[in-house]
Design an enzyme around this catalytic site. Sequence first.
Site, PDB file in Angstrom:
ATOM      1  N   GLY A 121       0.807  -1.216   0.000  1.00  0.00           N
ATOM      2  CA  GLY A 121       0.000   0.000   0.000  1.00  0.00           C
ATOM      3  C   GLY A 121       0.835   1.258   0.000  1.00  0.00           C
ATOM      4  CG  ASP A 181      24.013  -5.451  16.432  1.00  0.00           C
ATOM      5  OD1 ASP A 181      24.655  -6.509  16.258  1.00  0.00           O
ATOM      6  OD2 ASP A 181      23.231  -4.985  15.582  1.00  0.00           O
ATOM      7  CE1 TYR A 182      18.767  -8.770  19.303  1.00  0.00           C
ATOM      8  CE2 TYR A 182      19.170  -6.411  19.128  1.00  0.00           C
ATOM      9  CZ  TYR A 182      18.384  -7.515  18.865  1.00  0.00           C
ATOM     10  OH  TYR A 182      17.214  -7.373  18.150  1.00  0.00           O
ATOM     11  CB  ALA A 301       9.648  -7.839  18.960  1.00  0.00           C
ATOM     12  CG  HIS A 425      17.126 -21.270  49.574  1.00  0.00           C
ATOM     13  ND1 HIS A 425      18.270 -20.645  49.156  1.00  0.00           N
ATOM     14  CD2 HIS A 425      17.512 -22.406  50.223  1.00  0.00           C
ATOM     15  CE1 HIS A 425      19.315 -21.364  49.544  1.00  0.00           C
ATOM     16  NE2 HIS A 425      18.876 -22.438  50.197  1.00  0.00           N
TER      17      HIS A 425
END
Length: 449
Positions: A121, A181-182, A301, A425
């Site tokens: 579009g 970067d990651y 995201a 724990h």
Amino acid sequence: MVVGDVTTAVDVLVLGAGPAGYVAAIRAAQLGKHVTLIEPELAGGTCLNRGCIPLKALLSATERYQQTDQEELAAMGICVQSVSFDWAKMQAWKQSVVERLADGVRRLIAGNKIDLVKGTGWFLNAEEVRVEGEYGSHRFKFDHCIIATGASPRPLDGSMTPEQALQSTDLPEHVSIFGDDYIALELATVFARLGAQTTLLLPGEQLLPGVDPVALRLVQVGLRKLRVQTRTNIAVNDLTEQPLIASCGVVPNTVGLHLDACGVEINDDGSVRVDTMMRSSVENIYAVGDCCSASSGDRLASVAIKQGKVAAEVLAGQRVQFAPLVIPRVVHTTPELAIAGYSANEANQAGYAVKVGRFPLAANGRALTLNTDNGVVLLVANAEDEALLGATLVGPRAGDLIAQVALAIEMGATLTDFSEILFAHPGLSETLQESADSALQQAIHMLAK
């Protein structure tokens, strides 16, 4: 749908069905709007089909393979004769995960009575969009439009994009990855775990600029254990390695939208300029996710999903805005790295006097039962009122634990609040409490300096 240049009126038109777009469409439908969703490819966008999900699936599979290391298992009394992997089957399993999630997205779209149109579009004016697709040409007249067209990897001549690397049918014997970067680190982790000779080529002095040096050293130790080689200050013009994967950021997908026809303003990088309510310079047109200015630097995201919700709620008349106090960031290396809010250095630069808590995973019972002690939890708080400002976590399941910190910061929690909570724990969450105790000078399972 009828072939030809007919016009359909809709309440909300969403361009793009990635995490930002399909979430915006669903939320708008929940609020009673008639929604049409335009997508030229697959619902779920890059994250689901070619990016985040495929990469995380391969990271999970290779982590399982790495955990079969004979020396480590032998120390636990487990004898393994031989373990192998099949790259083609691993890729097939990855794709099955993608397809299952993609099918879920399609079902959600249909279940919320959203019209999904396959096509591309572009704007004719501030109230109409033309779509060219499988049903020919169609015009949509909208009350509101949400641009959620995402972004594409920034190309580098002679290299593969991360998306292309994830779809590779052959596992390379050696691979070079350019980036700090990651994504670059996670790709390096996948290939190195499977035995490929892996080299990280950094454009600067260090990987993950801005990360706390203490945490960064632990991540670097993990990369060295995987035999990942690192080279620094590599200029793009000096890249000669093959095969080469380049993670050089992304370019917003706004070219071809004809934004000039509707008067929507863009920034120099091509992103749509928006305010905190995700509104563009045109009152009834919004932009969310990787294609908008509010995501610059945080093209995640999780950010896109939240922005999609905000845009849908704003156009429905609700008073909301995109204004998170912290945005969690996770790197699925070995060990995992997770960050939310300020590091100590960033807090100081922002003008805070800080208290810092530190607790090593080597002193945590659950970490040792998992045979994982390479990690640390660093908490940063305002010295004046002890309000939490941020955290850096290194260790197993750091990406899950960081949600506790994000919630605490959003709720205005203090070091004492963390210290007073009862954690199960033995558990990895106890490291958060112990780090808070450290900042309060009352650590129990660590000797004070």
